[in-house]
Design an enzyme around this catalytic site. Structure first.
Site, short mmCIF file in Angstrom:
data_model
loop_
_atom_site.label_atom_id
_atom_site.label_comp_id
_atom_site.label_asym_id
_atom_site.label_seq_id
_atom_site.Cartn_x
_atom_site.Cartn_y
_atom_site.Cartn_z
N HIS A 1 6.96 8.41 -8.16
CA HIS A 1 7.05 9.48 -8.65
C HIS A 1 6.21 10.56 -8.61
CE1 HIS A 1 11.75 7.20 -9.41
NE2 HIS A 1 11.16 7.60 -8.10
N ALA B 1 4.87 9.17 -13.63
CA ALA B 1 5.22 8.59 -15.33
C ALA B 1 5.46 6.99 -15.23
CB ALA B 1 6.17 8.71 -16.30
N HIS B 2 6.04 6.56 -13.85
CA HIS B 2 7.02 5.65 -13.68
C HIS B 2 6.64 5.41 -12.31
CE1 HIS B 2 10.45 8.97 -13.69
NE2 HIS B 2 9.63 8.03 -15.03
N GLN B 3 6.62 3.57 -12.69
CA GLN B 3 6.06 2.81 -11.69
C GLN B 3 6.84 1.42 -11.17
OE1 GLN B 3 4.24 2.40 -15.07
NE2 GLN B 3 3.43 4.57 -14.80
#
Length: 743
Positions: A496, A672-674
């Site tokens: 993201h 901040a999103h994986q």
């Protein structure tokens, strides 16, 4: 962590006095003393503390102990490439020949020895050198090194806090940490997880055995006395959004569960109140985790509760279009079932999600008002906290105790049903043996080590079922180091990618806006706007970030010392909007700390559309000045601007390449999103785990975190990860019951 901490032993030599002198001179060029601060003070006549602002403008970056902290940070947290490039540049700048190579004519003088070292140059000349190098598209490794040093210095300068919790710059930039305001709403009687908590950092080998036994576990030394052996029904590696849910479901089913977490356990009364300490204690690599090429900065939680303990509280259910794609195109039936929808509802309820908020913070006020003035969509974002929750520092752990992360919900449930949480303990490999039937191997548990130097022995956890919930950045390296070879492990990593726009709203009566508060106050994400295509497809979403002074300074483009100080003086009234895209492109992580990722062309186009809409929102909300974080300081003064001028400005806005690209202008992405790095597949040619979340290669080894998602979600993924983990762990319980392995 991983390769990020190896620089201490890889080719490390003590930094020389000459190199430190060069570094201090570099710091001074980034934040130099302003000769006539009164001229700038006139521009900020509304500033509440003119004396603090005057002091800030007059101060020098070299007048502080930050230079030593800067090099220590690069040694401790930098990638190998960043460390080596930094050391090379400092070595060169400490010599006349090296200075000549980097600085060119700026270092030439008319008298012997005709070349000045970097530290001997005037501040003005050093500034010009920095400006030149930040535009240097020919030899980008030098530019990258300059960026590394600038980022590390600014982070240290604006995050440092005295024992009294003070920083001389904070008053000038309008930043204030109200320690009383952030105290828990109710006195804490006992830590929520105390009943099941074993903190290895507080133990010795002997007391660890005793503590484990007291918690109801079978613990002893193995036959060779080389490891501390723990026997349980299920071991869960990781305590975040996925691990917490898995631990709860398994423990409630009557299984004896051990949750292993390499981070430490914090509660509202002992969460660090300051950005620097919070990032260092609660995030992977201290919150400074770049991709290998430095194009992208990644945030990932590394504490009990994982990302759910430090995220920005946004609760968004998996979009129906995504569920349809996953169930039909990816052929994963789960995502088209009532089972999954019910899981989302159950998660929503357990997390205490509220769908409105009583009072919005400054940035969300700006986002909402700008959208309303433009007549475009804006909607509430639900949160796992109360409607009155007004905390802008939840990114460092919620000190009010109102945010219901995994550490305050699922893990509490798990512990109340006999689960044990083992902290300060890092998994090294899964214990695999050849399997007689079915899959090639069978998983018997996990080998781990404590970070406590008093516990030299390995920790061997033998379990009937093993769950990897270490997250999308750490589950793949763990599986690969254990000998698993499925080609999807570590691939398909979705992040993201994010770019930001900013708008300045001075806090003065004559301003056209009347937004209350400061950029770091209030609920972090309470509103959202979708960026739609002509056929109403979602191209991106626009939200608001939590940026402490250090994070803000790192993202700010540096064009001159004066400009940097001016930007920072406006920190508290600068509204930031983030554009998040559901990335079509993907990256790879096969070794811990080594993340490769290239932003896809389509993703860049969607990011550009999001940036353009963000800037329009800020202008419509009444910003006096707007801009992006492009390296050249791209901005627009809004006073008296007409539509034609706005459109001309927006036409120049792009999603640029990173600092190592051979272009004069560049930018840095954030994430901040994986997700997706061990994705579910209908067969082993399509994914790393099967439809039940079990490894295609190893029986009784499951994955229960964001890495199993088939692709990017396109929204904040916590609810999706928890719902998926709930379904997988429920199936684990069924399989164990069927085979007679539960109590």
């Amino acid at each position: 962590m991983g390769n990020h901490t190896d620089t201490r032993s890889f080719g490390h030599r003590e930094v020389t006095a000459a190199e430190m002198e060069s570094l201090a001179s570099f710091c001074e060029a980034v934040l130099p003393p302003v000769p006539h601060p009164e001229e700038l003070l006139g521009e900020d006549d509304h500033h509440p503390n003119k004396e603090a602002l005057r002091s800030f403008y007059s101060s020098s970056g070299s007048q502080t102990p930050v230079a030593r902290q800067t090099i220590d940070l690069i040694i401790k947290r930098g990638t190998m490439e960043a460390y080596l490039a930094t050391r090379l540049v400092l070595f060169l700048l400490a010599t006349r020949l090296g200075t000549l190579l980097i600085c060119g004519r700026e270092c030439l003088v008319s008298s012997w020895p005709f070349v000045e070292k970097f530290s001997e140059l005037s501040v003005e000349k050093r500034e010009r050198v920095l400006q030149k190098q930040f535009r240097n598209w020919f030899f980008t490794p030098i530019r990258a090194a300059f960026v590394y040093i600038k980022v590390a210095f600014l982070f240290c300068f604006f995050s440092r806090a005295s024992p009294n919790g003070e920083n001389p710059a904070w008053e000038a930039i309008g930043y204030h940490v109200n320690l009383d305001e952030n105290k828990p709403s109710e006195p804490q009687k006992e830590r929520p997880l105390e009943k099941g908590m074993v903190e290895t950092m507080k133990e010795t080998e002997q007391t660890l055995l005793e503590s484990l036994t007291q918690k109801g576990l079978k613990a002893d030394y193995d036959k060779d006395h080389e490891a501390i052996r723990i026997k349980c029904d299920a071991v869960v590696v990781g305590s975040g959004s996925g691990g917490g849910v898995a631990a709860s479901v398994l423990a409630k089913a009557g299984l004896k569960v051990v949750v292993m977490e390499k981070g430490s356990y914090y509660t509202e009364s002992d969460y660090p109140p300051f950005e620097g300490h919070g990032m260092d204690k609660l995030y992977e690599n201290g919150g400074i985790l770049p991709s290998i090429d430095g194009d992208l900065m990644i945030l990932a939680g590394a504490t009990v509760g994982g990302g759910s303990a430090v995220n920005w509280s946004a609760c968004i259910k998996t979009p129906k279009s995504v569920l349809q794609e996953w169930s039909e195109d990816h052929k994963i039936p789960l995502f088209g079932t009532k089972e999954y929808v019910s899981a989302m509802d159950l998660v929503w309820k357990r997390m205490g999600v509220t769908e409105t908020c009583e009072r919005e913070g400054f940035q969300n006020q700006v986002l909402r008002k700008g959208c309303e003035n433009l007549g475009i969509n804006v909607q509430n974002v639900a949160r796992n906290s109360s409607e009155r929750h007004y905390c802008g520092s939840c990114g460092y752990g919620c000190r009010q105790g109102e945010k219901k992360g995994s550490d305050r919900t699922w893990l509490v449930d798990a512990v109340s049903h006999g689960a044990v949480v083992l902290t300060g303990c890092k998994a090294e490999r899964f214990i695999l043996e050849k399997n007689r039937g079915g899959k090639k191997m069978k998983c018997l548990g996990v080998m781990a080590k404590s970070f406590n130097g008093n516990i030299a022995k390995k920790i061997k956890i033998e379990a009937k079922v093993t769950v990897s919930a270490a997250g999308s950045l750490l589950t793949p390296p763990l599986m690969i180091s254990s000998g698993l070879r499925n080609r999807h492990i570590g691939k398909n990593l979705h992040l993201h990618p994010v770019l930001m726009a900013w708008g300045y709203f001075p806090d003065k009566e004559s301003s056209s806006s009347n937004f209350k508060g400061k950029s770091y106050e209030g609920g972090i994400i309470t509103s959202m706007s979708k960026v739609l295509s002509e056929d109403s497809e979602v191209r991106a979403i626009i939200e608001t970030p939590a940026l402490g002074p250090a994070s803000f300074s790192v993202l700010c483009p540096w064009t001159s010392g004066v400009d940097m100080k001016k930007r920072m003086s406006r920190y508290s009234r600068t509204a930031n909007l983030i554009t998040i895209v559901r990335d079509r492109g993907s990256g790879e992580v096969k070794t811990e700390g080594r993340i490769s990722y290239v932003v896809d062309k389509t993703d860049k186009e969607n990011l550009r559309a999001g940036l353009r809409q963000s800037l329009r929102i800020l202008i419509a909300a009444g910003a006096e000045e707007v801009g992006t974080h492009r390296s050249d300081g791209q901005k627009l003064i809004c006073k008296g601007v007409d539509e034609k001028s706005i459109e001309e400005f927006l036409d120049t806005v792009n999603a640029e390449e990173g600092p190592k690209a051979m272009t004069e202008k560049w930018g840095v992405y954030s994430s901040a999103h994986q997700m997706g790095s061990c994705r579910i597949g209908e067969d082993e040619k399509e994914g790393a785990v099967d439809l039940n979340g079990e490894s295609w290669e190893a029986e009784k080894l499951y994955v229960c975190d964001g890495s199993v998602l088939p692709s990017a979600v396109g929204v904040n993924p916590m609810i999706t990860i928890m719902s998926t983990a709930y379904c997988i762990s429920t199936r684990i319980v069924k399989s164990m019951t069927t085979t007679g392995l539960s109590h």
